[in-house]
Design a protein around this motif. Structure first.
Motif, short mmCIF file in Angstrom:
data_model
loop_
_atom_site.label_atom_id
_atom_site.label_comp_id
_atom_site.label_asym_id
_atom_site.label_seq_id
_atom_site.Cartn_x
_atom_site.Cartn_y
_atom_site.Cartn_z
N LEU A 225 0.83 -1.20 0.00
CA LEU A 225 0.00 0.00 0.00
C LEU A 225 0.87 1.26 0.00
CD1 LEU A 225 -3.25 0.41 2.04
CD2 LEU A 225 -1.70 2.32 1.78
N VAL A 226 1.89 1.28 0.86
CA VAL A 226 2.79 2.44 0.88
C VAL A 226 3.54 2.57 -0.44
CG1 VAL A 226 4.78 3.48 2.04
CG2 VAL A 226 3.05 2.28 3.38
N PHE A 227 3.95 1.45 -1.00
CA PHE A 227 4.67 1.45 -2.28
C PHE A 227 3.82 2.10 -3.38
CE2 PHE A 227 5.13 -0.94 -6.32
CZ PHE A 227 6.37 -0.46 -6.71
N LEU A 228 2.53 1.78 -3.42
CA LEU A 228 1.66 2.34 -4.44
C LEU A 228 1.45 3.85 -4.25
CD1 LEU A 228 -1.08 -0.44 -4.71
CD2 LEU A 228 0.81 0.02 -6.29
N LEU A 229 1.47 4.30 -3.01
CA LEU A 229 1.25 5.72 -2.74
C LEU A 229 2.49 6.57 -2.96
CD1 LEU A 229 -0.96 5.44 0.48
CD2 LEU A 229 -1.72 5.96 -1.84
N LEU A 230 3.66 5.96 -2.94
CA LEU A 230 4.90 6.71 -3.17
C LEU A 230 5.09 7.00 -4.66
CD1 LEU A 230 7.34 4.83 -0.77
CD2 LEU A 230 6.74 7.27 -0.63
N THR A 238 12.59 -2.21 -1.38
CA THR A 238 13.07 -1.13 -0.51
C THR A 238 11.99 -0.69 0.47
OG1 THR A 238 14.63 -0.33 -2.18
CG2 THR A 238 13.96 1.23 -0.47
N VAL A 239 10.77 -0.53 -0.05
CA VAL A 239 9.65 -0.11 0.82
C VAL A 239 9.37 -1.19 1.87
CG1 VAL A 239 7.21 0.50 0.89
CG2 VAL A 239 8.65 1.30 -1.00
N LEU A 240 9.40 -2.45 1.47
CA LEU A 240 9.19 -3.54 2.41
C LEU A 240 10.24 -3.50 3.52
CD1 LEU A 240 7.86 -6.20 3.32
CD2 LEU A 240 9.34 -7.40 1.68
N GLY A 241 11.50 -3.32 3.11
CA GLY A 241 12.57 -3.26 4.10
C GLY A 241 12.41 -2.10 5.07
N ILE A 242 12.01 -0.94 4.54
CA ILE A 242 11.83 0.23 5.41
C ILE A 242 10.68 0.00 6.39
CG2 ILE A 242 11.29 2.69 5.46
CD1 ILE A 242 12.61 2.93 2.72
N MET A 243 9.59 -0.59 5.92
CA MET A 243 8.47 -0.88 6.82
C MET A 243 8.90 -1.83 7.93
SD MET A 243 5.53 0.65 6.09
CE MET A 243 4.17 -0.42 6.56
N LEU A 244 9.71 -2.82 7.58
CA LEU A 244 10.18 -3.77 8.58
C LEU A 244 11.14 -3.12 9.57
CD1 LEU A 244 10.74 -6.81 6.19
CD2 LEU A 244 8.88 -6.53 7.83
N VAL A 245 12.00 -2.25 9.07
CA VAL A 245 12.93 -1.53 9.95
C VAL A 245 12.16 -0.62 10.90
CG1 VAL A 245 14.71 0.25 10.03
CG2 VAL A 245 14.93 -1.65 8.44
N SER A 246 11.13 0.05 10.39
CA SER A 246 10.38 1.00 11.22
C SER A 246 9.71 0.32 12.40
CB SER A 246 9.34 1.72 10.37
OG SER A 246 8.31 0.83 9.96
N SER A 247 9.44 -0.99 12.27
CA SER A 247 8.80 -1.72 13.37
C SER A 247 9.72 -1.91 14.57
CB SER A 247 8.31 -3.08 12.88
OG SER A 247 7.36 -2.93 11.86
N ILE A 248 11.03 -1.86 14.34
CA ILE A 248 11.96 -2.00 15.45
C ILE A 248 12.84 -0.76 15.61
CG2 ILE A 248 12.07 -4.51 15.29
CD1 ILE A 248 14.77 -4.17 13.84
N ALA A 249 12.55 0.29 14.82
CA ALA A 249 13.41 1.48 14.84
C ALA A 249 13.40 2.17 16.19
CB ALA A 249 12.97 2.45 13.75
#
Length: 327
Positions: A225-230, A238-249
């Protein structure tokens, strides 16, 4: 008079007090959420997307929440209770919508116990369902994040204290934990453990694989969803990785004050690819579609569930009175 009869009034008043506190807490949290939103920014962000794009994003959100709700269908198979899917799916949808917006204490815990108990499930069964759904959610995260981090598919900003090697180590650790769980579900000879009067039982490998598959799909959908909005130019991994990082950031990095964790991570990691305004617009759209829209629907569904539960309770009380009078 027996001890049970003496304690029943206290238990009854305790439940009434908790119910009153719950009905006070939820409106207060909802008010705080609405008050802190910049609605003009939400409207402006949504207007920047085509109707077809927004329809696709709503479809992704609906699919994701169907997966969320289905976690408790796996929980039914795990615990063996007999509530029908038509009762489980709306109940769990409400729980996750409140959970994502108002904290896990309200959605994942308080609402689950309240709504399931009103359908006749005991505390022990609800606890097992809750534990199983939490494992389902984070099992998929561990596999996805473990693969992305261990393969170094995410490039972290230089100013972050955690480096690529540390993130890779975290990824390997996540994969090891996930693999240990799946192997235990397949090969462990001892299937149950007791801890503080709670029994923990390993599911079958088939059920554990269903947990992993559904959760991985769900994490992937929110990232899609975020990928489509960017704007174009940012690839999906890249978007998947950032979403995963943000969960433990919030745990492994120092996030600048004044920004939410999700926004801070995306801006920091896409600053060389996408303008900051475009990133913020995409994330505002994400929050509106993936968080606020389900919450609005969940509030209506929750009121319907409460009204239905009240009717069932009144019907049960009338049946009890008629039975006592007949006796």
């Amino acid at each position: 008079m027996s001890q049970q009869n003496q304690t029943n009034p206290w238990l009854r008043w305790g439940k009434r007090l908790l119910t009153a506190l719950f009905f006070i807490l939820v409106p207060v949290l909802l008010f705080m959420l609405v008050k802190n939103l910049e609605w003009s920014e939400v409207v402006q962000a949504l207007k920047s997307y085509s109707p077809l794009m927004l329809a696709g994003c709503v479809a992704i959100t609906a699919t994701s929440f169907l997966l969320f709700s289905s976690y408790d269908l796996l929980g039914r198979a795990y615990t063996g209770h007999r509530l029908p899917a038509r009762q489980i799916l709306p109940l769990t949808f409400v729980c996750y919508a409140f959970n994502l917006n108002l904290s896990s204490w309200v959605g994942a815990i308080a609402l689950r116990y309240r709504l399931y108990s009103r359908l006749g499930l005991g505390v022990a069964t609800v606890t097992r369902i809750l534990t199983f759904s939490l494992i389902t959610n984070w099992l998929g995260y561990m596999i996805l994040a473990g693969g992305v981090f261990s393969l170094r598919l995410v490039r972290l900003p230089e100013q972050w204290e955690i480096g690529a090697t540390a993130l890779q180590a975290i990824g390997i650790g996540l994969l090891l934990v996930a693999a240990t769980y799946l192997l235990a579900c397949r090969f462990a000879t001892r299937r149950s453990w007791s801890w503080r009067d709670h029994e923990v039982t390993l599911p079958s490998l088939k059920l554990a694989l269903a947990q992993a598959g559904m959760s991985m799909c769900n994490w992937s959908l929110s990232s899609l969803l975020v990928f489509l909005l960017l704007p174009k130019g940012v690839d999906y991994p890249t978007v998947l990785g950032i979403m995963l990082v943000s969960s433990i950031a919030g745990v492994v990095t120092h996030i600048p004050a004044g920004l939410g964790v999700l926004e801070a991570v995306f801006i920091a990691m896409l600053q060389d690819q996408v303008p900051k305004g475009a990133v913020l617009a995409a994330l505002i759209g994400y929050r509106a579609i993936y968080l606020l829209l389900p919450l609005l629907v969940a509030v209506v569904v929750y009121l319907v569930l409460e009204k239905r539960a009240k009717k069932l309770r009144q019907k049960s009380e009338r049946a009890g009175r008629l039975e006592s009078e007949g006796a």
